[in-house]
Design a protein around this motif. Structure first.
Motif, PDB file in Angstrom:
ATOM      1  N   SER A  43       0.383  -0.212 -11.911  1.00 28.86           N
ATOM      2  CA  SER A  43      -1.074  -0.051 -11.831  1.00 28.86           C
ATOM      3  C   SER A  43      -1.480   1.392 -11.607  1.00 28.86           C
ATOM      4  N   THR A  44      -0.553   2.226 -11.128  1.00 26.86           N
ATOM      5  CA  THR A  44      -0.847   3.632 -10.864  1.00 26.86           C
ATOM      6  C   THR A  44      -0.653   4.508 -12.102  1.00 26.86           C
TER       7      THR A  44
ATOM      8  N   SER B  38       0.832  -1.209   0.000  1.00 30.43           N
ATOM      9  CA  SER B  38       0.000   0.000   0.000  1.00 30.43           C
ATOM     10  C   SER B  38       0.862   1.253   0.000  1.00 30.43           C
TER      11      SER B  38
ATOM     12  N   ALA C 205       4.368   5.403  -5.778  1.00 24.88           N
ATOM     13  CA  ALA C 205       4.236   5.384  -7.229  1.00 24.88           C
ATOM     14  C   ALA C 205       3.321   6.496  -7.718  1.00 24.88           C
ATOM     15  N   ASN C 206       2.228   6.728  -7.034  1.00 21.18           N
ATOM     16  CA  ASN C 206       1.314   7.806  -7.412  1.00 21.18           C
ATOM     17  C   ASN C 206       1.966   9.173  -7.270  1.00 21.18           C
TER      18      ASN C 206
ATOM     19  N   LYS D  82       4.849   9.607 -10.187  1.00 21.09           N
ATOM     20  CA  LYS D  82       4.667   9.028 -11.514  1.00 21.09           C
ATOM     21  C   LYS D  82       4.941   9.996 -12.650  1.00 21.09           C
TER      22      LYS D  82
ATOM     23  N   ASN E 173       2.400   4.895 -13.236  1.00 24.44           N
ATOM     24  CA  ASN E 173       3.798   5.296 -13.114  1.00 24.44           C
ATOM     25  C   ASN E 173       4.631   4.497 -14.108  1.00 24.44           C
TER      26      ASN E 173
ATOM     27  N   GLU F 123       2.396   1.786  -3.418  1.00 23.26           N
ATOM     28  CA  GLU F 123       1.428   2.392  -4.335  1.00 23.26           C
ATOM     29  C   GLU F 123       1.353   3.906  -4.142  1.00 23.26           C
ATOM     30  N   LEU F 124       1.420   4.360  -2.884  1.00 24.88           N
ATOM     31  CA  LEU F 124       1.429   5.803  -2.624  1.00 24.88           C
ATOM     32  C   LEU F 124       2.672   6.462  -3.213  1.00 24.88           C
TER      33      LEU F 124
END
Length: 332
Positions: free
Chosen positions: A193-194, A143, A149-150, A153, A196, A146-147
């Protein structure tokens, strides 16, 4: 008029294509093409150092060594802020935001590699030697990844490493190349998936030192992926090897046409003094990018590149500071 329109269309198509060598020409963008790191469409060799800017932002001093990369130690992934002011974490450490670290590195023309070294700032939960999916924080880590990567990106000079030194050095944790592939695929997918599309740094096995996984499955791992850079760490499994074997190992990796980066090299590990000179000279000659451990002002630490006064640290470490300074300043 018809022929004129056809010419315009053909001209536009040519502009949208890669150049004659098939190399993307994205201005201001870092990419991987084949085994090369590209900047603005041109192959580059980057030389850097691991840094501790999460504790104190400021990379201007790295410029005088002509460094291009700051591989950033993030030892408290759980609490390290993405943006905003520094915070006091649960261990009593001030942590600067990752974006502020990136911004400062960028101002000094440094690529930032954000590397997750530990989950909560404690020795117990450092990532090195851990089987990632067997940790209690595996799902929470994904998780956080993912933050990251967002947040980054749209910043191509920010590369994210998937994990620092996964799996035990002796494979006593049940390691297989299949487990490496599965876990790295899962973490790669989290970032992609983001949206990036930045370079993703993928570590080797055996706490980063074993390149056999790359020779065995590295090419297959790259299928249907983009902008992947493999990270090898050179300590005793490399620096205690013979010069002949080092040449053979590097040649084997080159023949496999794999995108390589030696993310850590240092003269001391587990109390053993080694000489990194031959390997670093070999990497420089082969145009392979690398980074030293560690950009730190402390002559009592044999791996620190600097003394407390900012001079190259040559204290009982095979003249490590001067060696790295001289190599980093060479033309490339």
């Amino acid at each position: 008029m018809k022929n004129y329109l056809i010419l315009i269309i053909l001209f536009c198509l040519l502009l949208s294509c890669d150049n004659d060598e098939g190399i993307p020409s994205n201005e201001g963008i870092y990419r991987i093409h084949g085994s090369s790191i590209l900047y603005e469409g041109n192959p580059v060799q980057l030389v850097g150092a691991n840094a501790l800017h999460s504790f104190a932002v400021g990379s201007a001093d790295m410029v005088s060594w002509n460094l291009n990369i700051a591989r950033e130690f993030v030892g408290n992934v759980n609490e390290n802020p993405l943006t905003g002011s520094p915070i006091l974490d649960s261990n009593g450490q001030f942590l600067h935001s990752l974006q502020s670290i990136v911004d400062d590195n960028r101002a000094n023309n440094l690529v930032t590699i954000l590397c997750p070294f530990g989950w909560d700032g404690t020795q117990e939960n450092l990532f090195t030697g851990k089987f990632p999916t067997q940790t209690a924080y595996w799902l929470d880590f994904k998780s956080k990844l993912e933050l990251w990567a967002n947040q980054f990106k749209d910043q191509s000079d920010v590369w994210i490493e998937l994990w620092n030194e996964p799996f035990r050095f002796d494979r006593a944790d049940g390691y297989t190349d299949s487990s490496w592939t599965s876990i790295m695929n899962e973490l790669y997918a989290v970032i992609r998936s983001t949206g990036n599309d930045n370079i993703i740094v993928v570590p080797c096995a055996e706490q980063g030192q074993d390149e056999s996984v790359l020779l065995n499955v590295g090419s297959n791992f790259l299928v249907n992926k983009n902008n992947v850079l493999y990270d090898i760490h050179a300590y005793e499994k490399w620096l205690l090897d013979s010069d002949i074997n080092l040449n053979e190992r590097i040649n084997a990796l080159n023949e496999a046409s794999l995108p390589l980066f030696f993310g850590e090299v240092a003269p001391v590990n587990s109390g053993v003094l080694m000489n990194p000179g031959y390997l670093l000279n070999l990497l420089h000659a082969q145009n392979i990018s690398f980074a030293a451990w560690l950009w730190k002002y402390d002559e009592t630490d044999q791996d620190a590149l600097l003394t407390t006064n900012g001079e190259p640290n040559d204290n009982n470490n095979n003249n490590w500071g001067s060696l790295y300074n001289e190599i980093a300043l060479r033309p490339r």
